[in-house]
Design a protein around this motif. Structure first.
Motif, PDB file in Angstrom:
ATOM      1  N   PHE A  61       0.855  -1.190   0.000  1.00  0.00           N
ATOM      2  CA  PHE A  61       0.000   0.000   0.000  1.00  0.00           C
ATOM      3  C   PHE A  61       0.884   1.229   0.000  1.00  0.00           C
ATOM      4  O   PHE A  61       2.092   1.149   0.210  1.00  0.00           O
ATOM      5  CB  PHE A  61      -0.935  -0.009   1.215  1.00  0.00           C
ATOM      6  N   GLU A  62       0.281   2.377  -0.252  1.00  0.00           N
ATOM      7  CA  GLU A  62       1.019   3.632  -0.290  1.00  0.00           C
ATOM      8  C   GLU A  62       0.558   4.538   0.844  1.00  0.00           C
ATOM      9  O   GLU A  62      -0.628   4.574   1.170  1.00  0.00           O
ATOM     10  CB  GLU A  62       0.815   4.345  -1.627  1.00  0.00           C
ATOM     11  N   LEU A  70       1.350   3.102   9.605  1.00  0.00           N
ATOM     12  CA  LEU A  70       0.941   2.365  10.808  1.00  0.00           C
ATOM     13  C   LEU A  70      -0.549   2.555  11.083  1.00  0.00           C
ATOM     14  O   LEU A  70      -1.234   1.621  11.493  1.00  0.00           O
ATOM     15  CB  LEU A  70       1.767   2.810  12.013  1.00  0.00           C
ATOM     16  N   ALA A  71      -1.054   3.753  10.855  1.00  0.00           N
ATOM     17  CA  ALA A  71      -2.481   4.005  11.053  1.00  0.00           C
ATOM     18  C   ALA A  71      -3.321   3.218  10.050  1.00  0.00           C
ATOM     19  O   ALA A  71      -4.384   2.697  10.403  1.00  0.00           O
ATOM     20  CB  ALA A  71      -2.767   5.491  10.934  1.00  0.00           C
ATOM     21  N   GLY A  99       1.414 -11.939  28.516  1.00  0.00           N
ATOM     22  CA  GLY A  99       0.471 -11.545  29.552  1.00  0.00           C
ATOM     23  C   GLY A  99      -0.622 -10.619  29.074  1.00  0.00           C
ATOM     24  O   GLY A  99      -1.331 -10.026  29.881  1.00  0.00           O
ATOM     25  N   GLY A 100      -0.782 -10.452  27.770  1.00  0.00           N
ATOM     26  CA  GLY A 100      -1.874  -9.646  27.251  1.00  0.00           C
ATOM     27  C   GLY A 100      -1.618  -8.152  27.216  1.00  0.00           C
ATOM     28  O   GLY A 100      -2.541  -7.372  27.077  1.00  0.00           O
ATOM     29  N   ALA A 101      -0.366  -7.722  27.348  1.00  0.00           N
ATOM     30  CA  ALA A 101      -0.046  -6.296  27.252  1.00  0.00           C
ATOM     31  C   ALA A 101      -0.309  -5.827  25.822  1.00  0.00           C
ATOM     32  O   ALA A 101      -0.251  -6.622  24.883  1.00  0.00           O
ATOM     33  CB  ALA A 101       1.413  -6.055  27.627  1.00  0.00           C
ATOM     34  N   PRO A 102      -0.592  -4.545  25.622  1.00  0.00           N
ATOM     35  CA  PRO A 102      -0.852  -4.049  24.268  1.00  0.00           C
ATOM     36  C   PRO A 102       0.363  -4.203  23.355  1.00  0.00           C
ATOM     37  O   PRO A 102       1.503  -4.150  23.805  1.00  0.00           O
ATOM     38  CB  PRO A 102      -1.158  -2.564  24.473  1.00  0.00           C
ATOM     39  N   ASP A 103       0.082  -4.415  22.069  1.00  0.00           N
ATOM     40  CA  ASP A 103       1.143  -4.523  21.074  1.00  0.00           C
ATOM     41  C   ASP A 103       1.757  -3.155  20.833  1.00  0.00           C
ATOM     42  O   ASP A 103       1.139  -2.125  21.082  1.00  0.00           O
ATOM     43  CB  ASP A 103       0.580  -5.060  19.762  1.00  0.00           C
ATOM     44  N   TYR A 104       2.976  -3.143  20.303  1.00  0.00           N
ATOM     45  CA  TYR A 104       3.656  -1.894  19.981  1.00  0.00           C
ATOM     46  C   TYR A 104       4.561  -2.155  18.776  1.00  0.00           C
ATOM     47  O   TYR A 104       4.833  -3.280  18.425  1.00  0.00           O
ATOM     48  CB  TYR A 104       4.467  -1.376  21.169  1.00  0.00           C
ATOM     49  N   TRP A 105       5.019  -1.076  18.119  1.00  0.00           N
ATOM     50  CA  TRP A 105       5.905  -1.183  16.973  1.00  0.00           C
ATOM     51  C   TRP A 105       7.275  -0.672  17.354  1.00  0.00           C
ATOM     52  O   TRP A 105       7.402   0.362  18.017  1.00  0.00           O
ATOM     53  CB  TRP A 105       5.341  -0.388  15.794  1.00  0.00           C
TER      54      TRP A 105
END
Length: 108
Positions: A61-62, A70-71, A99-105
């Motif tokens: 994608f562009e 990322l959005a 442990g279910g912590a939020p994902d991050y980049w």
């Protein structure tokens, strides 16, 4: 379930049964010039393991920049891992903690 029906249209709209975009030029009109503030688009490739099917997927994608990329991919069903590439080079990877912590980049 409704079945789409064909609409009788004239030749002036190209036979398309979709709604025209408000900024679309009329048939035979010149295309408007792009505004000078338009940022060039970069082609990104999102490579990831699909959360639903468990197989590797690649989506090209562009976007104007990494934040916009990322959005745009926020709705993809990313599973255990993911990489964002530009011109074949990995620019960031998806990270997560147990442990279910939020994902991050993480930027490479």
């Amino acid at each position: 379930m409704q079945v789409p029906r064909s609409l009788r249209r004239g030749a002036s709209d190209g036979g398309c049964d979709c709604l025209p975009r408000p900024d679309a030029p009329r048939h035979g009109a010149a295309l408007p010039a792009a505004p000078a503030t338009t940022k060039p688009l970069t082609t990104y490739i999102l490579r990831y393991r699909d959360a639903w099917f468990g197989m590797e997927k690649r989506v090209a994608f562009e976007a104007t920049d990494v934040a916009a990329a990322l959005a745009m991919m926020a709705r993809e069903p990313i599973g255990e891992w993911a990489e964002l590439l530009v011109d074949g080079a990995v620019i960031c990877r998806r990270g997560h903690e147990p442990g279910g912590a939020p994902d991050y980049w993480v930027a490479d």
